[in-house]
Design a protein around this motif. Structure first.
Motif, PDB file in Angstrom:
ATOM      1  N   ASN A 202      39.051  36.875  32.173  1.00 53.17           N
ATOM      2  CA  ASN A 202      40.493  37.164  32.195  1.00 53.17           C
ATOM      3  C   ASN A 202      41.065  37.002  33.601  1.00 53.17           C
ATOM      4  OD1 ASN A 202      40.573  37.704  29.456  1.00 53.17           O
ATOM      5  ND2 ASN A 202      40.298  39.905  29.713  1.00 53.17           N
ATOM      6  N   TYR A 203      40.329  37.472  34.611  1.00 57.14           N
ATOM      7  CA  TYR A 203      40.778  37.277  35.995  1.00 57.14           C
ATOM      8  C   TYR A 203      40.827  35.798  36.334  1.00 57.14           C
ATOM      9  CZ  TYR A 203      40.843  42.133  37.505  1.00 57.14           C
ATOM     10  OH  TYR A 203      41.160  43.449  37.662  1.00 57.14           O
ATOM     11  N   PHE A 204      39.838  35.045  35.869  1.00 60.33           N
ATOM     12  CA  PHE A 204      39.814  33.607  36.131  1.00 60.33           C
ATOM     13  C   PHE A 204      41.026  32.929  35.485  1.00 60.33           C
ATOM     14  CE2 PHE A 204      38.681  29.231  35.164  1.00 60.33           C
ATOM     15  CZ  PHE A 204      38.323  28.777  36.418  1.00 60.33           C
ATOM     16  N   ALA A 205      41.350  33.316  34.247  1.00 57.54           N
ATOM     17  CA  ALA A 205      42.495  32.732  33.556  1.00 57.54           C
ATOM     18  C   ALA A 205      43.796  33.030  34.304  1.00 57.54           C
ATOM     19  CB  ALA A 205      42.567  33.265  32.128  1.00 57.54           C
ATOM     20  N   LYS A 206      43.947  34.256  34.813  1.00 57.93           N
ATOM     21  CA  LYS A 206      45.143  34.606  35.593  1.00 57.93           C
ATOM     22  C   LYS A 206      45.207  33.800  36.886  1.00 57.93           C
ATOM     23  CE  LYS A 206      45.566  39.385  34.059  1.00 57.93           C
ATOM     24  NZ  LYS A 206      45.415  40.800  34.470  1.00 57.93           N
ATOM     25  N   ALA A 207      44.064  33.655  37.548  1.00 58.67           N
ATOM     26  CA  ALA A 207      44.011  32.905  38.807  1.00 58.67           C
ATOM     27  C   ALA A 207      44.338  31.434  38.578  1.00 58.67           C
ATOM     28  CB  ALA A 207      42.639  33.052  39.446  1.00 58.67           C
ATOM     29  N   ARG A 208      43.919  30.926  37.452  1.00 60.32           N
ATOM     30  CA  ARG A 208      44.153  29.510  37.139  1.00 60.32           C
ATOM     31  C   ARG A 208      45.635  29.217  36.931  1.00 60.32           C
ATOM     32  NH1 ARG A 208      40.464  26.197  32.871  1.00 60.32           N
ATOM     33  NH2 ARG A 208      40.682  24.237  33.965  1.00 60.32           N
ATOM     34  N   LYS A 209      46.362  30.198  36.392  1.00 62.90           N
ATOM     35  CA  LYS A 209      47.785  30.013  36.122  1.00 62.90           C
ATOM     36  C   LYS A 209      48.628  30.047  37.398  1.00 62.90           C
ATOM     37  CE  LYS A 209      47.671  31.893  31.474  1.00 62.90           C
ATOM     38  NZ  LYS A 209      48.035  33.033  30.613  1.00 62.90           N
ATOM     39  N   GLN A 210      48.118  30.697  38.435  1.00 64.11           N
ATOM     40  CA  GLN A 210      48.881  30.794  39.672  1.00 64.11           C
ATOM     41  C   GLN A 210      48.734  29.522  40.503  1.00 64.11           C
ATOM     42  OE1 GLN A 210      47.866  34.358  41.779  1.00 64.11           O
ATOM     43  NE2 GLN A 210      48.411  35.692  40.068  1.00 64.11           N
ATOM     44  N   THR A 211      49.690  29.329  41.400  1.00 65.96           N
ATOM     45  CA  THR A 211      49.627  28.155  42.264  1.00 65.96           C
ATOM     46  C   THR A 211      48.590  28.387  43.358  1.00 65.96           C
ATOM     47  OG1 THR A 211      51.397  29.018  43.659  1.00 65.96           O
ATOM     48  CG2 THR A 211      52.033  27.538  41.860  1.00 65.96           C
ATOM     49  N   GLY A 212      48.078  27.316  43.898  1.00 60.50           N
ATOM     50  CA  GLY A 212      47.067  27.421  44.954  1.00 60.50           C
ATOM     51  C   GLY A 212      45.684  27.141  44.403  1.00 60.50           C
TER      52      GLY A 212
ATOM     53  N   THR B  93      42.327  27.858  42.811  1.00 59.76           N
ATOM     54  CA  THR B  93      41.928  28.842  41.811  1.00 59.76           C
ATOM     55  C   THR B  93      40.853  29.785  42.330  1.00 59.76           C
ATOM     56  OG1 THR B  93      42.468  27.262  40.074  1.00 59.76           O
ATOM     57  CG2 THR B  93      41.103  29.127  39.452  1.00 59.76           C
ATOM     58  N   GLY B  94      39.840  29.260  42.996  1.00 59.31           N
ATOM     59  CA  GLY B  94      38.750  30.092  43.481  1.00 59.31           C
ATOM     60  C   GLY B  94      39.208  31.105  44.511  1.00 59.31           C
ATOM     61  N   GLU B  95      40.028  30.665  45.444  1.00 67.61           N
ATOM     62  CA  GLU B  95      40.552  31.578  46.465  1.00 67.61           C
ATOM     63  C   GLU B  95      41.428  32.645  45.836  1.00 67.61           C
ATOM     64  OE1 GLU B  95      42.528  29.725  49.742  1.00 67.61           O
ATOM     65  OE2 GLU B  95      40.818  28.424  50.183  1.00 67.61           O
ATOM     66  N   THR B  96      42.277  32.239  44.905  1.00 69.64           N
ATOM     67  CA  THR B  96      43.158  33.184  44.224  1.00 69.64           C
ATOM     68  C   THR B  96      42.343  34.225  43.465  1.00 69.64           C
ATOM     69  OG1 THR B  96      44.784  31.417  43.969  1.00 69.64           O
ATOM     70  CG2 THR B  96      45.104  33.381  42.632  1.00 69.64           C
ATOM     71  N   LEU B  97      41.269  33.800  42.834  1.00 74.12           N
ATOM     72  CA  LEU B  97      40.394  34.713  42.093  1.00 74.12           C
ATOM     73  C   LEU B  97      39.794  35.766  43.024  1.00 74.12           C
ATOM     74  CD1 LEU B  97      38.815  35.499  39.509  1.00 74.12           C
ATOM     75  CD2 LEU B  97      37.083  33.840  40.217  1.00 74.12           C
ATOM     76  N   VAL B  98      39.263  35.337  44.145  1.00 74.76           N
ATOM     77  CA  VAL B  98      38.645  36.273  45.096  1.00 74.76           C
ATOM     78  C   VAL B  98      39.695  37.225  45.662  1.00 74.76           C
ATOM     79  CG1 VAL B  98      37.417  36.444  47.285  1.00 74.76           C
ATOM     80  CG2 VAL B  98      36.752  34.710  45.639  1.00 74.76           C
ATOM     81  N   LYS B  99      40.888  36.719  45.933  1.00 70.43           N
ATOM     82  CA  LYS B  99      41.961  37.573  46.444  1.00 70.43           C
ATOM     83  C   LYS B  99      42.339  38.638  45.421  1.00 70.43           C
ATOM     84  CE  LYS B  99      44.162  34.131  49.421  1.00 70.43           C
ATOM     85  NZ  LYS B  99      45.377  33.332  49.608  1.00 70.43           N
ATOM     86  N   MET B 100      42.408  38.257  44.147  1.00 71.03           N
ATOM     87  CA  MET B 100      42.733  39.215  43.089  1.00 71.03           C
ATOM     88  C   MET B 100      41.656  40.288  42.979  1.00 71.03           C
ATOM     89  SD  MET B 100      44.243  36.766  40.094  1.00 71.03           S
ATOM     90  CE  MET B 100      44.302  38.052  38.881  1.00 71.03           C
ATOM     91  N   LEU B 101      40.407  39.896  43.097  1.00 77.06           N
ATOM     92  CA  LEU B 101      39.320  40.863  43.012  1.00 77.06           C
ATOM     93  C   LEU B 101      39.355  41.844  44.186  1.00 77.06           C
ATOM     94  CD1 LEU B 101      36.441  38.532  41.800  1.00 77.06           C
ATOM     95  CD2 LEU B 101      37.764  40.157  40.440  1.00 77.06           C
ATOM     96  N   GLU B 102      39.792  41.372  45.349  1.00 75.75           N
ATOM     97  CA  GLU B 102      39.904  42.253  46.517  1.00 75.75           C
ATOM     98  C   GLU B 102      41.061  43.237  46.377  1.00 75.75           C
ATOM     99  OE1 GLU B 102      38.203  42.853  49.429  1.00 75.75           O
ATOM    100  OE2 GLU B 102      36.616  41.609  48.626  1.00 75.75           O
ATOM    101  N   GLN B 103      42.035  42.958  45.524  1.00 74.22           N
ATOM    102  CA  GLN B 103      43.184  43.833  45.327  1.00 74.22           C
ATOM    103  C   GLN B 103      42.886  44.985  44.378  1.00 74.22           C
ATOM    104  OE1 GLN B 103      46.020  40.297  44.618  1.00 74.22           O
ATOM    105  NE2 GLN B 103      47.336  42.057  44.959  1.00 74.22           N
ATOM    106  N   ARG B 104      41.762  44.938  43.692  1.00 76.78           N
ATOM    107  CA  ARG B 104      41.426  45.992  42.729  1.00 76.78           C
ATOM    108  C   ARG B 104      41.261  47.334  43.442  1.00 76.78           C
ATOM    109  NH1 ARG B 104      38.706  45.016  37.784  1.00 76.78           N
ATOM    110  NH2 ARG B 104      37.307  46.704  38.389  1.00 76.78           N
ATOM    111  N   LEU B 105      41.690  48.398  42.790  1.00 76.80           N
ATOM    112  CA  LEU B 105      41.637  49.729  43.384  1.00 76.80           C
ATOM    113  C   LEU B 105      40.208  50.155  43.687  1.00 76.80           C
ATOM    114  CD1 LEU B 105      43.112  52.276  44.286  1.00 76.80           C
ATOM    115  CD2 LEU B 105      43.013  53.083  41.923  1.00 76.80           C
TER     116      LEU B 105
END
Length: 146
Positions: free
Chosen positions: A14-24, A26-38
């Protein structure tokens, strides 16, 4: 990477799918999203000895996000969000032992910590170069793009 952040397969997809939809990238966006988790931010601030312990402390209600009770470890923080230990939880031995191990020099540039108040601030979304993770995101993208 999935195991490092303590995610199950479906949640990681699910995180990968969200990262894929965003610009930029995909791999970097995925790692950034994982770092934002509480749960990750609680670990990075030094309130928990591991991400797994951070998940448990959060789900037991020991933390406040922007002065509201947050018990969802996967909650994504936004720039400027403040994470603090609840008043009732400030005497927990796990939190104190973990904070003693935390070095002031180990703080990451996208986080600030006030040890006395047991409060941390998520300043901004980190750049990939600032994230201490030894993984090749391109391999993850190739695997999950099938």
């Amino acid at each position: 990477v999935r195991r490092t952040y303590g995610l199950m397969e479906k949640q990681f997809r699910n995180y990968f799918a969200k990262a894929r939809k965003q610009t930029g990238r995909t791999g970097e966006t995925l790692v950034k999203m994982l770092e934002q988790r509480l749960d990750n931010v609680v670990y990075r601030l030094g309130f928990a000895p591991s991400r797994k312990a951070g998940r448990q402390l959060i789900s037991h209600g020991h933390f406040l996000g922007n002065d509201k009770a947050v018990d969802i470890p996967s909650y994504l923080l936004k720039p400027g969000d403040v994470v603090r230990v609840r008043e009732k939880s400030k005497q927990l031995e796990v939190v104190h032992a973990s904070m003693k191990k935390m070095k002031d020099t180990a703080m990451l540039p996208w986080l600030t910590l006030d040890k006395a108040a047991m409060t941390g601030t998520f300043l901004n979304v980190p750049e990939r170069a600032d994230i201490p993770l030894n993984a090749d995101e391109q391999l993850i993208v190739e695997l999950y793009s099938k």
